[in-house]
Design a protein around this motif. Structure first.
Motif, PDB file in Angstrom:
ATOM      1  N   LYS A   1      -3.992  10.437   4.779  1.00 45.86           N
ATOM      2  CA  LYS A   1      -2.912  10.136   3.842  1.00 45.86           C
ATOM      3  C   LYS A   1      -1.577  10.049   4.573  1.00 45.86           C
ATOM      4  O   LYS A   1      -1.343  10.758   5.552  1.00 45.86           O
TER       5      LYS A   1
ATOM      6  N   ASP B   1       0.832  -1.200   0.000  1.00 51.70           N
ATOM      7  CA  ASP B   1       0.000   0.000   0.000  1.00 51.70           C
ATOM      8  C   ASP B   1       0.867   1.251   0.000  1.00 51.70           C
ATOM      9  O   ASP B   1       0.602   2.228  -0.716  1.00 51.70           O
TER      10      ASP B   1
ATOM     11  N   ARG C   1     -15.934  10.952   5.029  1.00 49.69           N
ATOM     12  CA  ARG C   1     -15.031  11.605   4.083  1.00 49.69           C
ATOM     13  C   ARG C   1     -15.552  12.999   3.698  1.00 49.69           C
ATOM     14  O   ARG C   1     -14.783  13.961   3.612  1.00 49.69           O
TER      15      ARG C   1
ATOM     16  N   GLY D   1     -10.395   5.690   2.108  1.00 46.82           N
ATOM     17  CA  GLY D   1      -9.297   6.361   2.776  1.00 46.82           C
ATOM     18  C   GLY D   1      -9.783   7.555   3.581  1.00 46.82           C
ATOM     19  O   GLY D   1     -10.601   8.348   3.109  1.00 46.82           O
TER      20      GLY D   1
ATOM     21  N   LEU E   1      -7.795  14.464   1.220  1.00 43.31           N
ATOM     22  CA  LEU E   1      -8.090  13.060   0.916  1.00 43.31           C
ATOM     23  C   LEU E   1      -7.930  12.745  -0.553  1.00 43.31           C
ATOM     24  O   LEU E   1      -7.796  11.572  -0.916  1.00 43.31           O
ATOM     25  N   ASP E   2      -7.951  13.737  -1.417  1.00 42.86           N
ATOM     26  CA  ASP E   2      -7.884  13.535  -2.847  1.00 42.86           C
ATOM     27  C   ASP E   2      -6.962  14.587  -3.472  1.00 42.86           C
ATOM     28  O   ASP E   2      -6.542  15.549  -2.815  1.00 42.86           O
TER      29      ASP E   2
ATOM     30  N   THR F   1       1.270  12.256   9.653  1.00 46.20           N
ATOM     31  CA  THR F   1       0.286  11.195   9.404  1.00 46.20           C
ATOM     32  C   THR F   1      -0.544  10.929  10.640  1.00 46.20           C
ATOM     33  O   THR F   1      -1.761  10.685  10.551  1.00 46.20           O
TER      34      THR F   1
ATOM     35  N   PRO G   1      -7.091   3.481   5.169  1.00 44.03           N
ATOM     36  CA  PRO G   1      -8.531   3.249   5.287  1.00 44.03           C
ATOM     37  C   PRO G   1      -8.987   3.293   6.743  1.00 44.03           C
ATOM     38  O   PRO G   1      -8.208   3.049   7.670  1.00 44.03           O
TER      39      PRO G   1
ATOM     40  N   SER H   1       1.867   9.646  -2.381  1.00 42.47           N
ATOM     41  CA  SER H   1       1.295   9.403  -1.059  1.00 42.47           C
ATOM     42  C   SER H   1       0.327   8.234  -1.161  1.00 42.47           C
ATOM     43  O   SER H   1      -0.080   7.831  -2.247  1.00 42.47           O
ATOM     44  N   TYR H   2      -0.057   7.707  -0.018  1.00 42.43           N
ATOM     45  CA  TYR H   2      -0.976   6.569   0.033  1.00 42.43           C
ATOM     46  C   TYR H   2      -2.127   6.893   0.979  1.00 42.43           C
ATOM     47  O   TYR H   2      -2.040   7.810   1.818  1.00 42.43           O
ATOM     48  N   ASP H   3      -3.208   6.132   0.843  1.00 41.89           N
ATOM     49  CA  ASP H   3      -4.389   6.329   1.676  1.00 41.89           C
ATOM     50  C   ASP H   3      -4.420   5.322   2.821  1.00 41.89           C
ATOM     51  O   ASP H   3      -4.040   4.155   2.652  1.00 41.89           O
TER      52      ASP H   3
ATOM     53  N   LYS I   1      -4.306   4.426  -3.597  1.00 40.04           N
ATOM     54  CA  LYS I   1      -5.442   5.256  -3.232  1.00 40.04           C
ATOM     55  C   LYS I   1      -6.653   4.342  -3.041  1.00 40.04           C
ATOM     56  O   LYS I   1      -6.856   3.384  -3.803  1.00 40.04           O
TER      57      LYS I   1
END
Length: 465
Positions: free
Chosen positions: A356, A343, A451, A353, A461-462, A418, A384, A380-382, A349
């Protein structure tokens, strides 16, 4: 002798006042919940008060991946004159540098304005669980014991203490019983930036740069750009001739790095991240306590080394240590989802999520050992929501370095930026669950609604790589 236990109730109770906990508490209160923040120490803010840079706020590309409450703490520090800047280390990460003395005030200001109630000098020693619900937490302070009940509890203790006491499954360290080193961050003042950066320019083999393939510049160009920033932000690597030679001679203890970070340009003051004692199970109070003398001995060894061998430090002086021993790794609570190294490295993504991460995989070992692996394309990664919900408990969520993750993924997600993003997510979720008592199980909260609320309140988040 029988003892009468006092009782009190709140909508949301947060245990742990580090970066995750303060973000969770502010977010819960801002969303209308009667919120209590509990911490065992005399101050809130955790490692934000140590002087170590705030990692995980931006990805390698320089895109901010946290917003909302996390940015508010930084902005308040800036308003008070304690923000040094966000800067690229030309190795892999952007860091946010702040004055830890001013951050002590900034953190309390934001928490106070949000209407959060605080209970400091207070240790959570036990929990009451019925049918998968944490009914209450028993805390101990000079007022003796109190049973504190709540609709939702948020474990931001770092060690996952509440989740563990409530029966949640967990993992700890490596499968060989290894733990990342504990550290004592310290500070030195009177550091002259110009000669330090001249030394960096003329001795590039000592400097860690260009560790993410997304960086297309040559090593020489990276060093030049690092110097051009004009800040004493330098990463001396353990395998470089400066450090390896000092270790071989006995002038330095074995270490993977000397990380230098500006905390006050006015005082010419920097923080140092370098001391390390590995394989300490920091959930054992005796082991953590016994590490302190060795860490402080390393502090003095390092400041002598810097004054002897590193230009710019000749006339510098010791300025202070962090309020507590820095802990990288203890328990990882097993949640409804688990963040994996794939991940992280693949910059995945996810539709669910809620926070991030952008820090590289960063697992410190004994002595000079350290695993560092970059995120694909500097992205970057999400994370959950399931990584923040422990298995088997209906009204407990967690944020910070006790999240549900593999050890390698945890090595990325454990950093403060984070942690603040995770804290905002669970604080907001907790408040939403208590609105008109809509959700008795936090799993019933629609992630889409969460979200949307997070986005309304400034979370990122996006829209990032």
């Amino acid at each position: 002798m029988a003892q009468k236990i006092a009782r009190q109730h709140h909508d949301v109770v947060v245990i742990g006042g580090g970066s995750a906990g303060i973000a969770a508490a502010v977010s819960a209160a801002r969303n209308g919940a009667d919120t209590l923040l509990i911490d065992a120490g005399p101050l809130i803010g955790g490692e934000l008060l140590s002087g170590i840079p705030i990692d995980g706020c931006l990805n390698t590309r320089g895109e901010w991946v946290i917003g909302g409450v996390g940015r508010e703490f930084i902005d308040e520090c800036d308003r008070l004159g304690g923000f040094v800047g966000a800067m690229f280390d030309w190795r892999s990460i952007w860091v946010v540098c702040c004055d830890p003395e001013i951050m002590k005030i900034a953190v309390v200001n934001v928490v106070r304005r949000a209407g959060v109630k605080m209970l400091l000098y207070t240790f959570a020693e036990d929990v009451v669980v019925e049918d998968g619900r944490v009914v209450g937490v028993v805390v101990l302070n000079k007022n003796q014991r109190t049973l504190i009940t709540a609709d939702v509890f948020l474990d931001c203790s770092g060690d996952g203490d509440v989740a563990m006491l409530a029966g949640a499954p967990f993992e700890a360290g490596s499968d060989k019983g290894e733990f990342q080193p504990v550290t004592m961050v310290f500070r030195m003042a009177g550091v002259e930036t110009a000669p330090l950066l001249d030394f960096v320019r003329n001795n590039p083999d000592n400097i860690a740069v260009k560790e993410n393939p997304w960086i297309t510049q040559s090593r020489e160009e990276c060093v030049e750009r690092l110097v051009a920033q004009g800040f004493p932000k330098v990463f001396f690597k353990g395998e470089g001739p400066l450090l390896s030679g000092a270790i071989e001679r006995g002038d330095m203890y074995p270490t993977a790095l000397v990380g230098i970070t500006p905390v006050s340009m006015a005082r010419k003051e920097v923080s140092l991240n370098t001391t390390r004692i590995a394989n300490v199970d920091a959930t054992r109070t005796d082991a953590l306590s016994n590490s302190l003398p060795g860490l402080l001995e390393q502090v003095w060894i390092c400041q002598d080394f810097l004054k002897r061998y590193v230009p710019g430090f000749e006339n510098a002086h010791f300025a202070g240590i962090a309020p507590r021993i820095g802990i990288r790794e203890t328990r990882r609570i097993v949640g409804e989802a688990t963040l994996t190294i794939e991940d992280v490295l693949d910059a995945r993504k996810l539709p669910d999520g809620v926070a991030k991460g952008a820090h590289h995989v960063d697992v410190h070992g004994d002595g000079t050992h350290q695993l560092r692996r970059p995120i694909r394309d500097g992205g970057s990664y999400d994370i959950p929501l399931g990584c923040l919900i422990p298995k088997g408990l209906k009204n407990l969520m967690l944020a910070g370095r006790c999240l549900s993750a593999t050890r390698e993924a945890h090595g990325s997600a454990r950093v403060m930026g984070t942690c603040m993003a995770m804290g905002q997510a669970i604080g907001t979720a907790a408040a939403m669950c208590t609105e008109m008592n809509r959700f008795e199980d936090v799993r019933d909260l629609p992630v889409g609604a969460l979200r949307s609320r997070l986005l309304e309140q400034g979370a990122v988040l996006d829209g990032t790589h």
